[in-house]
Design a protein around this motif. Structure first.
Motif, PDB file in Angstrom:
ATOM      1  N   GLY A 148       0.799  -1.225   0.000  1.00  0.00           N
ATOM      2  CA  GLY A 148       0.000   0.000   0.000  1.00  0.00           C
ATOM      3  C   GLY A 148       0.824   1.264   0.000  1.00  0.00           C
ATOM      4  N   GLU A 149       2.128   1.137   0.275  1.00  0.00           N
ATOM      5  CA  GLU A 149       3.042   2.275   0.244  1.00  0.00           C
ATOM      6  C   GLU A 149       3.884   2.181  -1.026  1.00  0.00           C
ATOM      7  N   PRO A 150       3.979   3.277  -1.800  1.00  0.00           N
ATOM      8  CA  PRO A 150       4.691   3.220  -3.083  1.00  0.00           C
ATOM      9  C   PRO A 150       6.114   2.680  -2.990  1.00  0.00           C
ATOM     10  N   THR A 151       6.908   3.191  -2.051  1.00  0.00           N
ATOM     11  CA  THR A 151       8.301   2.760  -1.938  1.00  0.00           C
ATOM     12  C   THR A 151       8.398   1.300  -1.509  1.00  0.00           C
ATOM     13  N   LEU A 152       7.575   0.921  -0.531  1.00  0.00           N
ATOM     14  CA  LEU A 152       7.583  -0.469  -0.072  1.00  0.00           C
ATOM     15  C   LEU A 152       7.114  -1.416  -1.172  1.00  0.00           C
ATOM     16  N   ALA A 153       6.091  -1.005  -1.922  1.00  0.00           N
ATOM     17  CA  ALA A 153       5.561  -1.855  -2.989  1.00  0.00           C
ATOM     18  C   ALA A 153       6.617  -2.101  -4.057  1.00  0.00           C
ATOM     19  N   LEU A 154       7.354  -1.055  -4.422  1.00  0.00           N
ATOM     20  CA  LEU A 154       8.412  -1.223  -5.420  1.00  0.00           C
ATOM     21  C   LEU A 154       9.501  -2.150  -4.887  1.00  0.00           C
TER      22      LEU A 154
END
Length: 295
Positions: A148-154
């Motif tokens: 759900g978090e952009p940086t974590l998802a990447l």
């Protein structure tokens, strides 16, 4: 002797004909079809209408295209930075003669045998902040909104991709390390070189061509990541993991814009060819730097 070799080579040339036929039928012809389709307007069902450069203008002026290319570049570079050292280390470890390492080779290869969609579903469940691994093992630091978090998802995408494909590249390095003559290591031991010195002075230089080959497969292959990312994040959150292949799918099959989707496909092919040529240039055909590799 030279003329006899040439005659023998010509007599075996016909063996390449089936591969050439398959390459033309399933590679060249579809590529020409996609290129032609990029100059048309088509919704995937109705009539194909020639439209000149309209699809290309729409694609190149689409603000989502640079973002998708940037995300693709991030996945490409980060996965290469993670996969390459891990693959080399595992390949060197698995190249040992100990029997237990043969068992490890089999176990490490399992992720490559699994479906990308199945892997994505599994990791999606494991990373669920409410019912996933963190809750099951009572480890609060794992209870994050990973997808759900952009940086974590990447980061999750890069990790899962690497987890799946490191075994393949480890196998390549394992085979290459076993081709290095043991006499080189024996001479280094006589000179007092330890394992670390041997690794940096003998193993890595001898793996130059293998690193180029593996890197080419990693980088060019990263352009085609679709099913794993589609199932794992669907390009989200927002468009944080929306790579070019996913952009092509959404444009063509969800937006019913086959012309622009074909333009993106052509861009993927061109970028892949340029990257392959770049790595070939980096390799330089230098046979002296690692002349014993693959002997």
């Amino acid at each position: 002797m030279g003329s006899a070799t040439n005659v023998h080579g010509r007599s075996l040339a016909w063996l390449a004909v089936p591969a050439l036929v398959f390459f033309i039928a399933f590679g060249v012809i579809p590529l020409i079809g996609v290129l032609a389709l990029s100059f048309t307007t088509w919704d995937g069902i109705g009539e194909v209408i020639p439209s000149g450069l309209d699809s290309w203008r729409a694609t190149l002026t689409n603000p989502g295209l640079p973002h998708a290319m940037w995300v693709t570049f991030q996945v490409m570079v980060l996965s290469w930075l993670f996969q390459t050292p891990m693959s080399i280390l595992l390949g060197v470890f698995l190249a040992g003669a100990q029997k237990y390492r043969a068992l490890y080779s089999v176990l490490y290869f399992i992720p490559l045998l699994l479906s990308s969609a199945a892997i994505a579903i599994t990791f999606k469940a494991l990373l669920d902040p409410n019912f996933g691994l963190g809750t099951g093992l009572a480890l609060p630091f794992l209870n994050q909104d990973w997808l759900g978090e952009p940086t974590l998802a990447l980061g999750v995408v890069v990790f899962v991709v690497s987890w799946q494909y490191i075994p393949f590249h480890s196998l390549i390095y394992q085979g290459a390390v076993r081709q290095i003559p043991t006499s080189m290591y024996e001479a280094a031991q006589i000179d007092g070189a330890g394992r670390i010195r041997q690794f940096f002075s003998i193993t890595l230089p001898q793996l130059k061509n293998t690193i180029i080959t593996s890197s080419t497969l990693m980088v060019v292959g990263s352009l085609t990541f679709f099913d794993l990312i589609y199932v794992l994040t669907a390009g989200g959150p927002g468009d944080a993991t929306r790579v070019l292949a996913l952009e092509m799918y959404k444009t063509g099959f969800q937006g019913n814009l086959m012309g622009p989707a074909s333009c993106i496909a052509v861009i993927l092919v061109v970028v892949g060819l340029l990257l392959a040529l770049l790595f070939r240039r980096i390799g330089g055909g230098d046979e002296t730097s690692s002349q014993l590799e693959g002997a």
